[in-house]
Design a protein around this motif. Sequence first.
Motif, PDB file in Angstrom:
ATOM      1  N   GLY A 121       0.799  -1.231   0.000  1.00 31.18           N
ATOM      2  CA  GLY A 121       0.000   0.000   0.000  1.00 31.18           C
ATOM      3  C   GLY A 121       0.827   1.274   0.000  1.00 31.18           C
ATOM      4  N   GLU A 122       2.146   1.140  -0.043  1.00 25.96           N
ATOM      5  CA  GLU A 122       3.020   2.323  -0.049  1.00 25.96           C
ATOM      6  C   GLU A 122       2.917   3.070  -1.381  1.00 25.96           C
ATOM      7  N   LEU A 123       3.121   4.375  -1.304  1.00 31.64           N
ATOM      8  CA  LEU A 123       3.124   5.206  -2.515  1.00 31.64           C
ATOM      9  C   LEU A 123       4.429   4.949  -3.277  1.00 31.64           C
ATOM     10  N   VAL A 124       4.331   4.396  -4.475  1.00 30.72           N
ATOM     11  CA  VAL A 124       5.575   4.121  -5.207  1.00 30.72           C
ATOM     12  C   VAL A 124       5.840   5.126  -6.324  1.00 30.72           C
ATOM     13  N   ILE A 125       4.779   5.654  -6.926  1.00 31.40           N
ATOM     14  CA  ILE A 125       4.993   6.728  -7.911  1.00 31.40           C
ATOM     15  C   ILE A 125       4.018   7.853  -7.595  1.00 31.40           C
ATOM     16  N   GLN A 126       4.587   9.029  -7.343  1.00 31.65           N
ATOM     17  CA  GLN A 126       3.755  10.200  -7.062  1.00 31.65           C
ATOM     18  C   GLN A 126       3.757  11.087  -8.299  1.00 31.65           C
ATOM     19  N   ARG A 127       2.548  11.447  -8.742  1.00 34.65           N
ATOM     20  CA  ARG A 127       2.430  12.256  -9.962  1.00 34.65           C
ATOM     21  C   ARG A 127       1.599  13.517  -9.685  1.00 34.65           C
TER      22      ARG A 127
ATOM     23  N   GLY B  62      12.119  -2.495 -10.966  1.00 30.60           N
ATOM     24  CA  GLY B  62      10.808  -3.056 -11.290  1.00 30.60           C
ATOM     25  C   GLY B  62      10.038  -3.573 -10.090  1.00 30.60           C
ATOM     26  N   ALA B  63      10.496  -3.246  -8.891  1.00 35.96           N
ATOM     27  CA  ALA B  63       9.804  -3.733  -7.688  1.00 35.96           C
ATOM     28  C   ALA B  63       9.546  -2.571  -6.738  1.00 35.96           C
ATOM     29  N   CYS B  64       8.604  -2.770  -5.833  1.00 38.39           N
ATOM     30  CA  CYS B  64       8.283  -1.748  -4.839  1.00 38.39           C
ATOM     31  C   CYS B  64       9.521  -1.474  -3.979  1.00 38.39           C
ATOM     32  N   GLY B  65       9.864  -0.226  -3.854  1.00 39.24           N
ATOM     33  CA  GLY B  65      11.033   0.144  -3.065  1.00 39.24           C
ATOM     34  C   GLY B  65      10.858  -0.139  -1.594  1.00 39.24           C
ATOM     35  N   SER B  66       9.628  -0.352  -1.168  1.00 41.15           N
ATOM     36  CA  SER B  66       9.365  -0.559   0.248  1.00 41.15           C
ATOM     37  C   SER B  66       9.323  -2.044   0.620  1.00 41.15           C
TER      38      SER B  66
END
Lengths: 87, 364
Positions: B331-337, B350-354
């Motif tokens: 549920g972490e924010l991975v791309i903020q636009r 290619g994977a969630c940084g968290s």
Amino acid sequence: MEIENQPEDSLARGRRSLIFVGVLGLVLATMGAVVVEHAYPPGSLPLGADGEIRPVPTELLRSQIRSGRISDREADHWRVKGEEGAP
Amino acid sequence: MSQGASERAPGKRTQAKGLGRRKGRAPGGSKTAWVHCQLCPRECRIPPNHSGDCRVRINLDGRLVASTYGRSCAVHIDPIEKKPLFHFLPGSRNLSFATVGCNLHCTHCQNHRISQASPWDETVRVQSLRQGAFGVLPQELVALAKARGCQSVAATYTEPIVFYEYTRETAERCREAGVKSVTVTAGYANPGPLRALCRLVDASNLDIKTMNPAAFRRNSGGELKHVLRGAVIAREEDVWLEITNLVIPTFNDSTAEMRKLCRFVAKELGPETPVHFSRFFPNYRMRNLPPTPVETLARAREIAREEGLLFAYVGNLPGNDGEHTRCPGCGELVIQRVGYRVRSLGVNKGACGSCGRPLEGVWQ
């Protein structure tokens, strides 16, 4: 003379007015038809999968191809259907 | 620039099997043969010196001419988010091009000035010349993309299917040059040509305008089943696919229709397929309807979540929370636009940084 001719003049004027109104009405009706043909609702749009075939301004097209403005590149995915007038 | 047959790209022909294409004139050498265009489901039977429904495929003396080949009416550099593609090289630059013409006639078309124009239209040509877009060949598009630091080239704005040869050969040149190719399309094509194109394309945004066949017929002048089939074909051919649905008040904004769309995507394309619910603004022949309320777009996202879709976004609504990508795992924010700009990118290989969950898409 002038007095005698007056009713005839007004009759002629009336006829001319009627003709003018008639012609104007026809022109407006034609314009209206054109407008309706191109306006929303889209009942006038080409419905279904059958394409709407349009004439092209041949001379303009040929001159534009000659001058390089439009490509004469052959398209893919087609076949010849037959002679003129074929369904 | 004139483009003749002698300048044809050397790449392999992508003639689809069983289409029965025949080069040349009718038997007997007649110059007045009709032609049967088999590119899209309209299957136009075109008499001499007429165009098909798309306006750009013209029967010239019994020969079907792709009259817009190399004749762009728009060439721009856009962020890839504008297509919209949110899971494909996020934050990268994209070279977008288009020619006039479309095989659909949507009453809400945002680009109707070019999509419903004819190739011989002088106004469009003059505007194209002013923008420097006119007469750019596939290899020149790719060279321009590389020179301007664009990682992909997109056939977009109108309908890439109607300028099929131009789109396909640009995709071929892109592949040779190591540049990705993209289409933004309604997918209204016959299966053979579409599959052949999909094998050259890396990513596609496909527009599903409604799930109601009658409404699609009335509003766009086509058959919905072909669009849905196009989406499935793109998926089968391993194109990275994202779906756009322009949510139009009273036209396609019912809960039942949104649910139908989401179920189709989840079942036929996979729950990892991103769906963009875009905000409608009155345009073209659909000026009688108001802009889409923000609450409607929020409802669409909620329905998408209920139907198991992992990535549902809102479009044409800059600053909304629905523009961001959250990891379906943690549920972490991975791309903020914000609008078309990427403000932060938390994707690592290619994977969630968290949490490290692999994220579906094509990443740097």
